[in-house]
Design a protein around this motif. Sequence first.
Motif, PDB file in Angstrom:
ATOM      1  N   LEU A 193      -7.444   1.304  -0.402  1.00 49.30           N
ATOM      2  CA  LEU A 193      -6.459   0.991   0.626  1.00 49.30           C
ATOM      3  C   LEU A 193      -7.015   1.272   2.019  1.00 49.30           C
ATOM      4  N   VAL A 221      -3.032  -6.699  -1.666  1.00 48.65           N
ATOM      5  CA  VAL A 221      -4.276  -6.131  -1.140  1.00 48.65           C
ATOM      6  C   VAL A 221      -5.315  -7.235  -1.085  1.00 48.65           C
ATOM      7  N   ILE A 231       0.913   3.707   5.367  1.00 50.45           N
ATOM      8  CA  ILE A 231       0.581   3.639   3.944  1.00 50.45           C
ATOM      9  C   ILE A 231       0.473   5.045   3.364  1.00 50.45           C
ATOM     10  N   GLY A 264       0.821  -1.214   0.000  1.00 51.13           N
ATOM     11  CA  GLY A 264       0.000   0.000   0.000  1.00 51.13           C
ATOM     12  C   GLY A 264       0.846   1.251   0.000  1.00 51.13           C
ATOM     13  N   ALA A 285       0.672  -4.926  -5.711  1.00 53.35           N
ATOM     14  CA  ALA A 285      -0.569  -4.563  -5.039  1.00 53.35           C
ATOM     15  C   ALA A 285      -1.706  -5.507  -5.398  1.00 53.35           C
ATOM     16  N   ALA A 316      -7.667  -1.104  -6.262  1.00 53.41           N
ATOM     17  CA  ALA A 316      -6.279  -0.711  -6.018  1.00 53.41           C
ATOM     18  C   ALA A 316      -5.392  -1.054  -7.216  1.00 53.41           C
TER      19      ALA A 316
END
Length: 395
Positions: free
Chosen positions: A126, A190, A146, A21, A186, A85
């Motif tokens: 995020l 995530v 982050i 992140g 990511a 994301a």
Amino acid sequence: MTANSTTFLSRRRTLSLTAAGLSLIAVCYGLARFAYGMFLPSFRAEFGLDAQLAGAIASGSYVAYCAAIVVSTILTPRLGARRVAASAGVIATLGIVIVALAPNAIVLAAGVLIAGSSTGVASPPLAHAVARAVRAPVRGRTQTIINAGTGAGVALAGPVALLTVDQWRLAWLAFAIIASAVTVWASRAVPREGSGEPSADHEPTRQRTVLPQPVLRPGSARLIAAATLMGLGSSAVWTFGRDLLGGTGGIGPTASAIAWILLGACGLLGAVTGDAVSRAGLARAWAVSMIGLAAATLVLALMPGSVVVAWTAAAVFGAVYIVLTGLLLLWGAQIWADAPAAGVGLGFLVLALGQALGAPLVGALITQAGPVPAFSVAAGCAVLGAFVLPRRSRA
């Protein structure tokens, strides 16, 4: 499993989410968005931009951000944090590539607009992922670490600019390679909705309601006013700070690049925002940081030819700006505790609107009156924002 599942990520996966992140924020904010100001002297020389046009292009980036954050806020609960994301990284990479290959000012503006919109896509998913999947004791610290990725990205842009010297296109191609790698990371780190331990393989739970009800809540008017003034106050340095320091009467291109590195590196101090709030309180931390933002902005305009002063002011600006965005994140999450993506989205939306208004205003003032009056107006907005505080019960 519902969106309100009580399962959380393991320590290892929480660290992975935090690192990915932070890197995604570094790419979207530090490279795709704020590197425009870092490379503005090169863009002005290459494409013949005056201050007013340069400010208008920056404003377009902020407007694109505003549109993107609305869409991202709505889609995050519906599609899940991972997909949104990853989309942010794809958009950032695309915009950066367009800037790197731009043959004229029109294409440059389009690339800056697309790249800038990635930041609006990145923040809500995020925040949503952390709020839903990270354990409460480390949730605030994870959010602010982050968020400090902006500083990391800005700090990275500085050395790249120094290494590439006049080859700014090579720098932006390097940014594109970094952005594509972070996008892949990511997309794996995530979590999907409800993907806490022990399973991370099921699809996100779709929510019928994508915005909290009511949208505007007690305390939201103060947040909107404070974020707008922060945007106005910060727009001068982000858009014209490097140009001011590197131009006639400034400290020169190399020293100004170092100033930008310091700005980004000190922005990493934003990672301690959560701890600062717990000790000083949100309201006090906000007021002190806004005064610091105003002071750094004004000092840069008054003494751009002093290396020590310019480096110090840039460092202070970077630190307090990231702290302020972290405070804004926490402020929004407090008001919209049941819908963190919406809370973060609204606060950052209004911040960008302030920057979208401020960039062309500062550019026009520089053209008509010079940098000192222009930066003074921005600093004055930050001072006003220091007096717009969260409701006492929320501090």
